[in-house]
Design an enzyme around this catalytic site. Structure first.
Site, PDB file in Angstrom:
ATOM      1  CG  ASP A   1     -27.231 -75.598 -26.225  1.00 53.93           C
ATOM      2  OD1 ASP A   1     -27.059 -74.711 -25.967  1.00 53.93           O
ATOM      3  OD2 ASP A   1     -28.381 -76.621 -27.476  1.00 53.93           O
TER       4      ASP A   1
ATOM      5  CG  ASN B   1     -33.892 -82.392 -35.539  1.00 53.11           C
ATOM      6  OD1 ASN B   1     -34.018 -81.297 -34.654  1.00 53.11           O
ATOM      7  ND2 ASN B   1     -32.643 -82.343 -35.818  1.00 53.11           N
TER       8      ASN B   1
ATOM      9  CG  HIS C   1     -32.538 -79.673 -31.715  1.00 56.70           C
ATOM     10  ND1 HIS C   1     -31.958 -79.947 -33.300  1.00 56.70           N
ATOM     11  CD2 HIS C   1     -32.322 -78.395 -31.554  1.00 56.70           C
ATOM     12  CE1 HIS C   1     -31.407 -78.525 -33.092  1.00 56.70           C
ATOM     13  NE2 HIS C   1     -31.960 -77.639 -32.747  1.00 56.70           N
TER      14      HIS C   1
ATOM     15  CD  GLU D   1     -29.148 -82.665 -33.378  1.00 58.68           C
ATOM     16  OE1 GLU D   1     -30.584 -82.088 -33.379  1.00 58.68           O
ATOM     17  OE2 GLU D   1     -28.281 -81.723 -33.789  1.00 58.68           O
TER      18      GLU D   1
HETATM   19  C1  F6R Z   1     -29.715 -73.332 -28.433  1.00 60.55           C
HETATM   20  C2  F6R Z   1     -30.261 -74.729 -28.766  1.00 60.55           C
HETATM   21  C3  F6R Z   1     -31.285 -74.526 -29.178  1.00 60.55           C
HETATM   22  C4  F6R Z   1     -32.281 -74.349 -30.268  1.00 60.55           C
HETATM   23  C5  F6R Z   1     -32.835 -74.714 -31.589  1.00 60.55           C
HETATM   24  C6  F6R Z   1     -33.935 -73.300 -32.486  1.00 60.55           C
HETATM   25  O1  F6R Z   1     -28.948 -73.320 -26.802  1.00 60.55           O
HETATM   26  O2  F6R Z   1     -30.423 -75.364 -27.260  1.00 60.55           O
HETATM   27  O3  F6R Z   1     -31.632 -76.421 -29.564  1.00 60.55           O
HETATM   28  O4  F6R Z   1     -33.275 -74.016 -29.151  1.00 60.55           O
HETATM   29  O5  F6R Z   1     -31.857 -75.374 -32.129  1.00 60.55           O
HETATM   30  O6  F6R Z   1     -32.988 -72.678 -32.840  1.00 60.55           O
HETATM   31  P1  F6R Z   1     -33.414 -71.227 -33.384  1.00 60.55           P
HETATM   32  O7  F6R Z   1     -33.898 -70.684 -32.383  1.00 60.55           O
HETATM   33  O8  F6R Z   1     -32.217 -70.701 -33.618  1.00 60.55           O
HETATM   34  O9  F6R Z   1     -34.052 -71.846 -35.203  1.00 60.55           O
END
Ligand code: F6R
Length: 260
Positions: free
Chosen positions: A67, A136, A138, A143
């Site tokens: 992403d 959450n 995701h 989301e």
């Molecule tokens: C980032 C991504 C997100 C993160 C998630 C956890 O490329 O795809 O899904 O993996 O938000 O983020 P952290 O690792 O910072 O807790």
């Protein structure tokens, strides 16, 4: 779904990194799906060390990131392209042309997303996809309520995710609330998936992912439907799993069988 529980965040990085290195040893021209955020940082460091200390080459690898923020150009310090350059790509021998992150500066985002899907397909598909997980549930920027069969597209971030990621942005920086993200269907097409999570703040999401019902309310729960998915967590992230002992027993048995 394999659930691997290790003691510490350091072990998550080493075990996860080794899974990627094994894939690379099997297939030097592997296609890696990669993630950003805090979770993969130490794993990327493990890959960098393998390159610098043991001469492991990534020259044949192709990568696709999950992403990018819509509205951030690649040179923006908070863009995911910038993150990948500084945390991994600049420290290994992968050619820049083999690395792909959705273009956050695109003026035609729908078209950009379609072409991203085409590029993944023409590279032969993703051999191994790394995932973090949001509190959450995701994955990527899919989301809760995202279609479980979605493809790469523009998605709006929840306020919870914007808040969670605010720590990376300075007070005077505008934080985007739109993203380009691989879809859940895109992620599920990967031959193998490794989801990593550490710390107690991820314990509810991990519980819902592994032991909850499959539901768009917890996008990561779709991994229960994948034939080759690993959920790799430290003790804190595993702390709300009801069947921790069983998962550990299964992995012990697996190690014994592998050693025979
Ligand atoms: C980032 C991504 C997100 C993160 C998630 C956890 O490329 O795809 O899904 O993996 O938000 O983020 P952290 O690792 O910072 O807790």
């Amino acid at each position: 779904m394999r659930v691997i529980i290790v003691d510490t965040a350091t072990e998550v990085a080493q075990t996860g990194g080794d899974i990627f290195l094994q894939q690379l040893a099997r297939k030097p021209n592997s296609v890696f799906g990669l993630a950003t955020g805090s979770s993969p940082l130490a794993l990327y460091q493990h890959l960098i060390s393998a390159h610098l200390d043991q001469g492991v080459s990534f020259a044949g690898v192709t990568t696709f990131n999950l992403d990018e923020y819509l509205g951030l150009a690649s040179e923006h310090p908070q863009s995911y392209r910038f993150f990948m350059q500084s945390k991994l790509f600049n420290h290994i021998d992968i050619p820049n042309s083999s690395t792909h992150v959705p273009d956050g500066a695109s003026k035609k985002p729908t078209e950009t997303c379609r072409l991203y899907e085409d590029k993944i397909a023409s590279s032969g598909g993703i051999d191994i996809q790394l995932l973090g997980i949001g509190r959450n549930g995701h994955i990527g920027f899919n989301e809760p309520s995202s279609s479980l069969t979605s493809r790469t597209r523009v998605k709006t971030l929840t306020q919870a995710t914007v808040n969670d990621n605010a720590r990376f942005f300075g007070e005077d920086e505008t934080q985007p609330s739109l993203s380009l993200t691989m879809g859940i269907g895109t992620i599920m097409d990967s031959a193998q998936i490794v989801l990593i999570a550490t710390g107690e703040s991820k314990a509810d999401a991990i519980q819902a992912t592994v032991e909850g019902a499959i539901s768009a309310s917890c996008p990561a729960s779709i991994l229960q439907m994948h034939r080759n998915a690993i959920v790799l967590v430290d003790r804190a992230a595993a702390s709300k799993l009801a069947n921790q002992e069983f998962y550990t027993f299964v992995e012990d048995q697996r190690r014994k069988l592998d050693a025979q």
